[in-house]
Enzyme design. Structure first.
Site, PDB file in Angstrom:
ATOM      1  N   ALA A  70      52.102  93.295   4.232  1.00  0.00           N
ATOM      2  CA  ALA A  70      51.099  94.341   4.002  1.00  0.00           C
ATOM      3  C   ALA A  70      51.367  95.078   2.689  1.00  0.00           C
ATOM      4  CB  ALA A  70      51.104  95.319   5.168  1.00  0.00           C
ATOM      5  N   ARG A 114      40.061  93.439  -3.938  1.00  0.00           N
ATOM      6  CA  ARG A 114      38.613  93.274  -3.763  1.00  0.00           C
ATOM      7  C   ARG A 114      37.976  94.365  -2.905  1.00  0.00           C
ATOM      8  NH1 ARG A 114      39.040  87.199  -1.838  1.00  0.00           N
ATOM      9  NH2 ARG A 114      41.210  87.834  -1.605  1.00  0.00           N
ATOM     10  N   THR A 116      52.589  86.096  -1.930  1.00  0.00           N
ATOM     11  CA  THR A 116      53.052  86.048  -0.535  1.00  0.00           C
ATOM     12  C   THR A 116      54.400  85.327  -0.407  1.00  0.00           C
ATOM     13  OG1 THR A 116      51.567  84.146  -0.285  1.00  0.00           O
ATOM     14  CG2 THR A 116      50.782  86.246   0.542  1.00  0.00           C
ATOM     15  N   GLY A 156      42.684  79.367   1.185  1.00  0.00           N
ATOM     16  CA  GLY A 156      43.435  78.160   0.880  1.00  0.00           C
ATOM     17  C   GLY A 156      42.925  77.023   1.746  1.00  0.00           C
ATOM     18  N   ASN A 216      43.373  77.865   5.600  1.00  0.00           N
ATOM     19  CA  ASN A 216      44.606  78.514   6.053  1.00  0.00           C
ATOM     20  C   ASN A 216      44.296  79.941   6.512  1.00  0.00           C
ATOM     21  OD1 ASN A 216      47.205  79.558   6.281  1.00  0.00           O
ATOM     22  ND2 ASN A 216      47.464  79.772   4.054  1.00  0.00           N
ATOM     23  N   ARG A 224      36.734 122.771  20.830  1.00  0.00           N
ATOM     24  CA  ARG A 224      37.795 122.176  20.009  1.00  0.00           C
ATOM     25  C   ARG A 224      39.167 122.800  20.242  1.00  0.00           C
ATOM     26  NH1 ARG A 224      38.443 125.202  14.964  1.00  0.00           N
ATOM     27  NH2 ARG A 224      37.135 127.054  15.072  1.00  0.00           N
ATOM     28  N   LYS A 283      37.255 127.699  20.776  1.00  0.00           N
ATOM     29  CA  LYS A 283      38.468 127.259  20.077  1.00  0.00           C
ATOM     30  C   LYS A 283      39.672 127.775  20.831  1.00  0.00           C
ATOM     31  CE  LYS A 283      41.253 128.981  17.576  1.00  0.00           C
ATOM     32  NZ  LYS A 283      42.060 129.852  16.714  1.00  0.00           N
ATOM     33  N   TYR A 325      30.919 132.784  20.404  1.00  0.00           N
ATOM     34  CA  TYR A 325      32.165 132.210  19.913  1.00  0.00           C
ATOM     35  C   TYR A 325      33.320 132.787  20.704  1.00  0.00           C
ATOM     36  CZ  TYR A 325      36.358 131.442  17.187  1.00  0.00           C
ATOM     37  OH  TYR A 325      37.628 131.101  16.809  1.00  0.00           O
ATOM     38  N   ASN A 366      38.794 137.376  16.825  1.00  0.00           N
ATOM     39  CA  ASN A 366      40.198 136.994  17.040  1.00  0.00           C
ATOM     40  C   ASN A 366      41.023 136.987  15.762  1.00  0.00           C
ATOM     41  OD1 ASN A 366      38.681 134.789  16.134  1.00  0.00           O
ATOM     42  ND2 ASN A 366      40.156 133.338  16.961  1.00  0.00           N
TER      43      ASN A 366
HETATM   44  C1  UD1 Z   1      46.137  84.075   1.521  1.00  0.00           C
HETATM   45  C2  UD1 Z   1      46.625  82.644   1.440  1.00  0.00           C
HETATM   46  C3  UD1 Z   1      45.463  81.684   1.685  1.00  0.00           C
HETATM   47  C4  UD1 Z   1      44.808  81.991   3.019  1.00  0.00           C
HETATM   48  C5  UD1 Z   1      44.392  83.463   3.078  1.00  0.00           C
HETATM   49  C6  UD1 Z   1      43.907  83.807   4.468  1.00  0.00           C
HETATM   50  C7  UD1 Z   1      48.415  82.809  -0.208  1.00  0.00           C
HETATM   51  C8  UD1 Z   1      48.853  82.486  -1.567  1.00  0.00           C
HETATM   52  N1  UD1 Z   1      47.178  82.404   0.143  1.00  0.00           N
HETATM   53  O1  UD1 Z   1      45.225  84.267   0.452  1.00  0.00           O
HETATM   54  O2  UD1 Z   1      45.931  80.334   1.674  1.00  0.00           O
HETATM   55  O3  UD1 Z   1      43.675  81.144   3.199  1.00  0.00           O
HETATM   56  O4  UD1 Z   1      45.519  84.315   2.789  1.00  0.00           O
HETATM   57  O5  UD1 Z   1      43.343  85.090   4.451  1.00  0.00           O
HETATM   58  O6  UD1 Z   1      49.172  83.336   0.559  1.00  0.00           O
HETATM   59  N2  UD1 Z   1      50.766  90.366   0.271  1.00  0.00           N
HETATM   60  C9  UD1 Z   1      52.011  90.959   0.119  1.00  0.00           C
HETATM   61  N3  UD1 Z   1      52.651  90.839  -1.074  1.00  0.00           N
HETATM   62  C10 UD1 Z   1      52.125  90.151  -2.122  1.00  0.00           C
HETATM   63  C11 UD1 Z   1      50.857  89.549  -1.960  1.00  0.00           C
HETATM   64  C12 UD1 Z   1      50.186  89.675  -0.743  1.00  0.00           C
HETATM   65  O7  UD1 Z   1      52.537  91.586   1.028  1.00  0.00           O
HETATM   66  O8  UD1 Z   1      52.786  90.081  -3.171  1.00  0.00           O
HETATM   67  C13 UD1 Z   1      50.081  90.504   1.563  1.00  0.00           C
HETATM   68  C14 UD1 Z   1      48.750  91.222   1.494  1.00  0.00           C
HETATM   69  O9  UD1 Z   1      48.913  92.625   1.712  1.00  0.00           O
HETATM   70  C15 UD1 Z   1      47.938  90.565   2.603  1.00  0.00           C
HETATM   71  C16 UD1 Z   1      48.546  89.181   2.718  1.00  0.00           C
HETATM   72  O10 UD1 Z   1      49.785  89.225   2.043  1.00  0.00           O
HETATM   73  O11 UD1 Z   1      48.062  91.226   3.836  1.00  0.00           O
HETATM   74  C17 UD1 Z   1      47.660  88.114   2.105  1.00  0.00           C
HETATM   75  O12 UD1 Z   1      47.382  88.469   0.785  1.00  0.00           O
HETATM   76  P1  UD1 Z   1      45.962  88.234   0.149  1.00  0.00           P
HETATM   77  O13 UD1 Z   1      46.027  88.578  -1.261  1.00  0.00           O
HETATM   78  O14 UD1 Z   1      44.905  88.818   1.006  1.00  0.00           O
HETATM   79  O15 UD1 Z   1      45.894  86.631   0.274  1.00  0.00           O
HETATM   80  P2  UD1 Z   1      44.665  85.732  -0.033  1.00  0.00           P
HETATM   81  O16 UD1 Z   1      44.476  85.663  -1.495  1.00  0.00           O
HETATM   82  O17 UD1 Z   1      43.531  86.148   0.784  1.00  0.00           O
HETATM   83 CA    CA Z   2      45.130  87.428  -3.177  1.00  0.00          CA
END
Ligand code: UD1
Ligand code: CA
Length: 459
Positions: free
Chosen positions: A12, A18, A83, A143, A175, A338, A356, A371, A391
């Site tokens: 994460a 995007r 990743t 992917g 993927n 509330r 409140k 109130y 109050n």
């Molecule tokens: C990735 C996969 C892709 C797959 C898709 C599914 C890779 C290279 N590609 O692409 O094959 O089809 O997910 O949704 O993995 N993250 C990190 N550190 C980083 C980069 C990303 O923690 O340096 C985390 C992001 O926060 C996210 C997850 O990894 O939760 C995936 O990253 P994201 O950039 O969304 O991957 P995609 O380009 O969608």
């Molecule tokens: Ca990406």
């Protein structure tokens, strides 16, 4: 499988470019809960031996959110180089387990049973890596899963959309971003990842090809598209929110909740509703709200961490936040209740009434335009229209106590701290600055004087 240990690592740390939001992607909400919360619940329900979340972009905010999950360890990825890099950074953490399940943080709809059978298959197949895939008519951005690309069993590998040839882009199996690795095997190949690709990133999916080339068993399990969908844009987030909303409303209807217009009701994932609850159009129920049997939530009511007993009636446009309405209480239209307020059994807060931090005793009524703040009302009290607890002196808040069976005249200002004894009353239009003893009438207003003939003199 029985004796081996499993760690779950959630990625994460990414920007979620995007999304074009200041919030880290995984904290964007679906209904009233961050996207990450859905996945973490599923992950914890899997009962692994350890869970960690990789944080990076706006990591402090993600760490703050993770405080609600004491069993989950945050791990920092200071620079987000892909990743594959993310998993490498967490190496010291996952090397303590026999297997590690790695998940993209943006998989909120992934179901527990899907995850469980995915794990079971992986162990049964004794694979070095299993990944979750799905088939979609809209594979753009994902992917692609290329099958028969070497290794034992024909094997699989992943080609990222940006690196894929036009022919590979036609592949509809993609993927999902969910992988299980045999830790020893992962350790042996992770350092070999390169970033010589279209995005200049270290791709985790390249591990799959590296393992395949090394003759290790790699395989893909196909999941339902519904569960494996990721979230990359605001439009996808809205579409997913609608999906989750529909599923929740359908679930509550199946449990006996009556919904007049299922398309116009919003229920958060942590709310609880009893059978024979009636929800009118435009209702929103958020947080840990609970609605008891036979209660009617009228049009455009908003509940946030509200507790409603049985047969509670909210007429329309009532907002209840962090407050309780006991059995047979009534409120609205247009009431705002509330901050730990409570309407005891059969109590009523009517038109344009704000409560409140106020407790209203059994059978007491505040029918209009009032109130009540920092107040305690006994049983069977009647508050006349336009009455107010004063109050706040600009610096501090003070309490008002109103005894059982009090009759507060219309337009009474009760300047706190002040107490009205049991069975006391106030004269309409009074400003009450001193306590009123039990059974007494408090009068605090100028005496009326009539000027005879005033109208004709004026002419
Ligand atoms: C990735 C996969 C892709 C797959 C898709 C599914 C890779 C290279 N590609 O692409 O094959 O089809 O997910 O949704 O993995 N993250 C990190 N550190 C980083 C980069 C990303 O923690 O340096 C985390 C992001 O926060 C996210 C997850 O990894 O939760 C995936 O990253 P994201 O950039 O969304 O991957 P995609 O380009 O969608
Ligand atoms: Ca990406």
């Amino acid at each position: 499988m029985e004796n081996s240990t499993l760690g779950i690592l959630v990625m994460a740390a990414g920007k979620g470019t995007r999304m074009k939001s200041d919030l880290p992607k995984v904290l964007l909400p679906i209904l009233d809960k961050p996207m990450l919360g859905y996945l973490l619940k599923t992950v914890l329900d899997c009962e692994p031996d350890g869970v960690a979340v990789l944080v990076g972009h706006r990591g402090e905010q993600v760490c703050d959110y993770l405080k609600a999950f004491p069993a989950i360890e945050p791990l920092w990825q200071r620079e987000q180089l892909g990743t594959g890099h993310a998993v490498r950074v967490a190496r010291r953490w996952w090397e303590r387990f026999d297997h590690v399940l790695v998940l993209n943080g943006d998989l909120p709809l992934l179901g527990l049973s899907t995850l469980r059978s995915f794990l079971k298959e992986h162990f049964h197949e004794k694979a070095a890596c299993s990944l979750l895939s799905f088939v979609t008519k809209r594979p753009e951005g994902y992917g692609r899963v290329i099958r028969g690309s070497g290794g034992s069993d024909g094997g699989v590998s992943i080609v990222e959309h940006k690196d894929a040839s036009p022919e590979q882009r036609l592949v509809e199996e993609v993927n999902a971003g969910c992988y299980i690795f045999d830790v020893k095997r992962l350790s042996s190949v992770i350092d070999r990842l390169k970033n010589d690709n279209a995005q200049g990133e270290y791709y985790l999916p390249d591990v799959v090809a590296l393992m395949g080339t090394a003759g290790l068993k790699v395989r893909a399990s196909i999941a339902e598209e519904e569960e494996a969908l990721g979230v990359n844009t605001q439009a996808e987030l809205a579409a997913m929110t609608a999906r989750v909303r529909d599923a929740l409303v359908a679930r509550w209807m199946a449990a006996g909740v009556r919904v007049m217009d299922p398309s116009a009701v919003w229920i958060g994932p942590d709310a609880e509703l009893a059978p024979d609850v009636v929800l009118m159009p435009g209702v929103q129920i958020w947080g840990n709200s609970v609605v008891g049997e036979g209660s009617v939530v009228g049009p455009y009511c908003i509940l946030r961490n509200a507790r409603l007993g049985r047969r509670v009636n909210l007429t329309a446009n009532v907002v209840v936040e962090n407050s309780t309405l006991c059995d047979d209480a009534k409120a609205g239209p247009f009431a705002y209740i509330r901050e730990n307020s409570l309407l005891d059994e059969r109590a009523f807060a009517g038109k344009f009434v704000e409560l409140k931090k106020t407790r209203v005793g059994k059978g007491s009524k505040i029918p209009h335009l009032s109130y009540m703040g920092d107040a305690v009302l006994g049983e069977n009290v009647n508050i006349g229209a336009g009455s107010i607890t004063c109050n706040y002196d600009g610096r501090n808040k003070f309490p008002t106590t109103i005894g059982d069976r009090c009759f507060v005249g219309s337009d009474t200002m009760m300047v706190a701290p002040v107490t009205l004894g049991d069975d006391s009353a106030t004269a309409a239009g009074s400003t009450i600055t001193e306590d009123v003893p039990s059974g007494a009438l408090g009068v605090g207003r100028a005496r009326q004087r009539n000027v005879e003939g005033w109208t004709s003199k004026k002419k």
